[in-house]
Design a protein around this motif. Structure first.
Motif, PDB file in Angstrom:
ATOM      1  N   ASP A  40       0.377  -1.278  -0.351  1.00 20.21           N
ATOM      2  CA  ASP A  40       0.468   0.454   0.238  1.00 20.21           C
ATOM      3  C   ASP A  40       0.754   1.167  -0.286  1.00 20.21           C
ATOM      4  O   ASP A  40       0.577   2.294  -0.906  1.00 20.21           O
ATOM      5  N   HIS A  41       1.973   1.032   0.522  1.00 24.94           N
ATOM      6  CA  HIS A  41       2.711   2.633   1.379  1.00 24.94           C
ATOM      7  C   HIS A  41       3.718   2.441  -0.294  1.00 24.94           C
ATOM      8  O   HIS A  41       3.542   4.168  -1.271  1.00 24.94           O
ATOM      9  N   GLU A  42       3.883   1.649  -1.461  1.00 26.13           N
ATOM     10  CA  GLU A  42       4.382   1.641  -2.296  1.00 26.13           C
ATOM     11  C   GLU A  42       3.592   2.126  -3.294  1.00 26.13           C
ATOM     12  O   GLU A  42       3.884   3.059  -4.136  1.00 26.13           O
ATOM     13  N   LEU A  43       2.682   1.717  -4.047  1.00 26.76           N
ATOM     14  CA  LEU A  43       1.471   2.142  -4.657  1.00 26.76           C
ATOM     15  C   LEU A  43       0.948   2.987  -4.472  1.00 26.76           C
ATOM     16  O   LEU A  43       0.954   3.607  -4.642  1.00 26.76           O
ATOM     17  N   ARG A  44       0.558   3.768  -3.315  1.00 29.69           N
ATOM     18  CA  ARG A  44       0.269   4.881  -3.131  1.00 29.69           C
ATOM     19  C   ARG A  44       1.633   6.305  -2.467  1.00 29.69           C
ATOM     20  O   ARG A  44       0.731   6.823  -1.959  1.00 29.69           O
ATOM     21  N   SER A  45       2.070   5.759  -2.843  1.00 27.92           N
ATOM     22  CA  SER A  45       3.442   6.994  -2.135  1.00 27.92           C
ATOM     23  C   SER A  45       3.479   7.699  -0.355  1.00 27.92           C
ATOM     24  O   SER A  45       3.410   8.547  -0.551  1.00 27.92           O
ATOM     25  N   LEU A  46       2.816   6.301   0.086  1.00 24.03           N
ATOM     26  CA  LEU A  46       3.368   6.877   1.699  1.00 24.03           C
ATOM     27  C   LEU A  46       4.203   6.713   2.367  1.00 24.03           C
ATOM     28  O   LEU A  46       4.842   6.070   2.106  1.00 24.03           O
ATOM     29  N   PRO A  47       3.967   8.059   3.114  1.00 22.14           N
ATOM     30  CA  PRO A  47       5.412   8.258   3.648  1.00 22.14           C
ATOM     31  C   PRO A  47       5.700   7.478   5.009  1.00 22.14           C
ATOM     32  O   PRO A  47       4.954   6.033   5.097  1.00 22.14           O
ATOM     33  N   PRO A  48       7.357   6.252   5.650  1.00 20.97           N
ATOM     34  CA  PRO A  48       6.723   5.065   5.975  1.00 20.97           C
ATOM     35  C   PRO A  48       7.141   6.025   7.445  1.00 20.97           C
ATOM     36  O   PRO A  48       6.829   6.914   7.860  1.00 20.97           O
ATOM     37  N   HIS A  49       6.336   4.561   8.303  1.00 18.38           N
ATOM     38  CA  HIS A  49       6.538   5.173   9.595  1.00 18.38           C
ATOM     39  C   HIS A  49       7.198   3.788  10.551  1.00 18.38           C
ATOM     40  O   HIS A  49       6.881   2.562   9.399  1.00 18.38           O
ATOM     41  N   ASP A  50       7.016   3.511  11.507  1.00 19.02           N
ATOM     42  CA  ASP A  50       6.363   2.325  12.299  1.00 19.02           C
ATOM     43  C   ASP A  50       6.099   2.249  12.977  1.00 19.02           C
ATOM     44  O   ASP A  50       4.975   2.584  12.963  1.00 19.02           O
TER      45      ASP A  50
END
Length: 128
Positions: free
Chosen positions: A118-128
């Motif tokens: 999801d983060h890769e596809l939606r360009s979401l910022p990384p988080h812990d």
């Protein structure tokens, strides 16, 4: 997969309690080998889809075939690999065979992999 490199859910971890961070350093290589074997099995899209669906509850082959969109013989073959590795379990319900995940770690592992996607596809910022 040989008996010596079976995923932890197959036999070895059944006899031991969850180890967490308390594992001996001498076991690290074995743990990494087993983890790599589990991840290799999950690297197939159909098997990943099957495990993701089973993370929501047990299901029979017909339900799993519909959920992953693969041909029934292919689904049966993939389920056999997952079962042989100890990642899924079976029980009989009349004439049906019902599949379930071997343990919740697999559900969480797949959920996290899908969160990364999801983060890769939606360009979401990384988080812990």
């Amino acid at each position: 997969m040989s008996a010596g490199t079976r995923p932890a859910g197959a036999q070895g971890a059944q006899a031991e309690q969850h180890r967490g961070d308390g594992a001996d350093r001498g076991d690290r290589g074995d743990r990494l080998e087993v983890a790599a074997s589990v991840l290799a099995l999950l690297a197939d899209r159909t098997r990943l889809s099957l495990v993701e669906r089973l993370g929501r509850g047990e299901a029979d082959v017909t339900t799993l075939t519909e959920a992953c969109g693969a041909a029934r013989p292919s689904v049966s073959q993939h389920l056999a690999k997952l079962r042989l590795a100890g990642l899924v379990t079976t029980r009989k319900d009349g004439r049906r065979v019902v599949y379930a995940l071997g343990h919740g770690h697999l559900r969480r592992l797949v959920d996290e992999a899908l969160n990364v996607a999801d983060h890769e596809l939606r360009s979401l910022p990384p988080h812990d």
